[in-house]
Design a protein around this motif. Structure first.
Motif, mmCIF file in Angstrom:
data_model
loop_
_atom_site.group_PDB
_atom_site.id
_atom_site.type_symbol
_atom_site.label_atom_id
_atom_site.label_comp_id
_atom_site.label_asym_id
_atom_site.label_seq_id
_atom_site.Cartn_x
_atom_site.Cartn_y
_atom_site.Cartn_z
ATOM 1 N N ILE A 4 0.842 -1.208 0.000
ATOM 2 C CA ILE A 4 0.000 0.000 0.000
ATOM 3 C C ILE A 4 0.872 1.251 0.000
ATOM 4 C CG2 ILE A 4 -1.660 1.323 1.376
ATOM 5 C CD1 ILE A 4 -2.868 -1.305 2.258
ATOM 6 N N HIS A 5 1.961 1.201 0.834
ATOM 7 C CA HIS A 5 2.829 2.371 0.932
ATOM 8 C C HIS A 5 3.582 2.605 -0.376
ATOM 9 C CE1 HIS A 5 6.665 4.412 1.890
ATOM 10 N NE2 HIS A 5 5.904 5.144 2.712
ATOM 11 N N ASP A 6 4.139 1.531 -0.930
ATOM 12 C CA ASP A 6 4.990 1.700 -2.107
ATOM 13 C C ASP A 6 4.182 2.001 -3.376
ATOM 14 O OD1 ASP A 6 7.074 1.200 -0.449
ATOM 15 O OD2 ASP A 6 7.300 -0.907 -1.022
ATOM 16 N N ASP A 7 3.076 1.298 -3.548
ATOM 17 C CA ASP A 7 2.307 1.446 -4.788
ATOM 18 C C ASP A 7 1.211 2.496 -4.656
ATOM 19 O OD1 ASP A 7 3.900 -0.500 -5.846
ATOM 20 O OD2 ASP A 7 2.498 -2.126 -5.445
ATOM 21 N N LEU A 8 0.262 2.187 -3.792
ATOM 22 C CA LEU A 8 -0.897 3.068 -3.694
ATOM 23 C C LEU A 8 -0.523 4.428 -3.114
ATOM 24 C CD1 LEU A 8 -3.932 3.227 -4.145
ATOM 25 C CD2 LEU A 8 -4.270 2.333 -1.829
ATOM 26 N N GLY A 9 0.323 4.445 -2.093
ATOM 27 C CA GLY A 9 0.713 5.708 -1.458
ATOM 28 C C GLY A 9 1.416 6.638 -2.434
ATOM 29 N N HIS A 10 2.404 6.100 -3.134
ATOM 30 C CA HIS A 10 3.140 6.920 -4.103
ATOM 31 C C HIS A 10 2.231 7.384 -5.238
ATOM 32 C CE1 HIS A 10 7.492 5.724 -2.914
ATOM 33 N NE2 HIS A 10 6.676 5.670 -1.864
ATOM 34 N N GLN A 11 1.330 6.498 -5.654
ATOM 35 C CA GLN A 11 0.428 6.866 -6.739
ATOM 36 C C GLN A 11 -0.518 7.991 -6.315
ATOM 37 O OE1 GLN A 11 -1.464 3.494 -8.410
ATOM 38 N NE2 GLN A 11 -2.403 4.596 -10.109
#
Length: 373
Positions: free
Chosen positions: A189-196
């Motif tokens: 969630i942090h790496d993909d969704l958060g950055h997105q």
């Protein structure tokens, strides 16, 4: 020495001494009484001070032989009093040697008396010796059984502790697995969704600034933000679905799934009887019940030609009992356990359960598992 044995010992000195005084005529009763009291004193010395002194025992045997030879009568019975004191104290070879010495002393002390006295004295000697040796063996067996019982009880406690540690270890492994999965999902969630989402926020702010100046460029950026938000929502739904397994995964090892599969594949009728209030089981318990039921039904079809199987589940406070019986052929005799039956037993015992096999009206395999609710 035990109180009852001590009373018997001194009774075997006192009664023959008194009886001999009335049966025989001695030159001096005072001298006779003195030697009897002296024998009492020797017996007390052995009981209180020289408990395991072989030389003191030999002195008592020699003195009792001299008394029996000198005063005749029933004094030979004091040999039996001495016998009570050492058959439970010394090791086997020493006991046999002392018994031989005492038997020789007994027969030497009876010289000059009638043959009936020889027969009676020796018969009583052997009877008492055998009785005391048997009692000593029984007492030793009792001690050995108590030691074995203590060892079994200690091993039971150790096994129970190991089983509890195993359950605790299983819980820790489950918690660690859950924690690892949560960490993986949080990183995802942090790496993909958060950055997105951060990138989308920046694009939206840029679009809001450009929109009043270059409307076409601003609308293009907002449209891109909308499309990427749709992708982010799909990513979020996918992540949430991973947090909760699907129904197929949750029910992989349930009896309902087993019954459905076997009825479909094997064309066998299966009846389930549930007693008690059902409650949620640990996954490990459900897995064991599933595998044991699967193995029992497979054996019933393969070896007994069964066409109908009855499964009974009894939910109790501290355990769950599953009995699987079938209408197949009964085996001619209880044969050696195969790999399947051995596996069922090992799975059950791993968490402190038991497996029972009965061959009455039907072949029945019963699994009893503690529930640890």
């Amino acid at each position: 020495m035990l109180p009852l044995l001590l009373i018997t010992r001194y009774t075997l000195i006192l009664i023959p001494a008194i009886a001999s005084m009335y049966l025989e005529s001695y030159e001096s009763n005072g001298t006779y009484v003195f030697f009897i009291l002296l024998f009492f004193w020797i017996a007390e010395l052995r009981r209180t001070i020289f408990k395991r002194a072989v030389w003191m025992l030999l002195i008592e045997i020699g003195f009792s032989g001299w008394l029996s030879y000198t005063f005749d009568g029933l004094i030979f019975m004091i040999f039996y009093s001495t016998m009570l004191t050492y058959l439970h104290s010394f090791h086997r070879h020493l006991r046999i040697s002392i018994l031989g010495v005492q038997l020789i002393a007994l027969n030497l002390s009876l010289q000059g008396q009638s043959s009936n006295s020889y027969v009676l004295a020796n018969l009583l000697f052997f009877i008492l010796a055998l009785l005391l040796l048997h009692m000593n063996q029984v007492e030793q067996n009792k001690v050995d059984i108590e030691l074995i019982y203590d060892q079994l009880r200690r091993q039971h406690y150790e096994l129970d502790e190991a089983r509890m540690q195993l359950l605790d270890y299983a819980k820790q492994v489950e918690n660690i697995a859950q924690l690892d999965e949560r960490n993986r999902i949080s990183r995802e969630i942090h790496d993909d969704l958060g950055h997105q989402l951060i990138r989308l926020k920046m694009m939206m702010e840029a679009g809001l600034r450009i929109l009043p100046i270059q409307m076409d460029k601003g609308m293009e950026m907002l449209t891109s933000v909308r499309d990427q938000l749709t992708e982010s929502m799909e990513l979020l739904r996918s992540t949430v679905r991973k947090l909760k397994p699907d129904d197929d995964s949750m029910q992989s090892f349930t009896l309902n799934r087993l019954i459905e599969g076997l009825t479909k594949d094997k064309s066998i009728a299966i009846e389930v009887d549930i007693q008690g209030m059902p409650y949620v089981l640990y996954p490990s318990l459900a897995f064991i019940l599933y595998r044991n039921a699967q193995e029992a039904i497979t054996n019933a079809i393969r070896h007994g030609g069964a066409t109908s199987v009855q499964i009974q589940l009894i939910y109790e406070t501290k355990q769950i009992t599953m009995s699987v019986s079938n209408n197949g052929r009964l085996p001619a005799a209880q044969n050696e356990k195969g790999l399947g039956m051995t596996g069922m037993e090992e799975r059950s015992k791993l968490i402190g359960g038991q497996l029972y096999v009965a061959m009455d009206s039907a072949f029945t395999v019963t699994t009893v598992l503690p529930t640890f609710r």
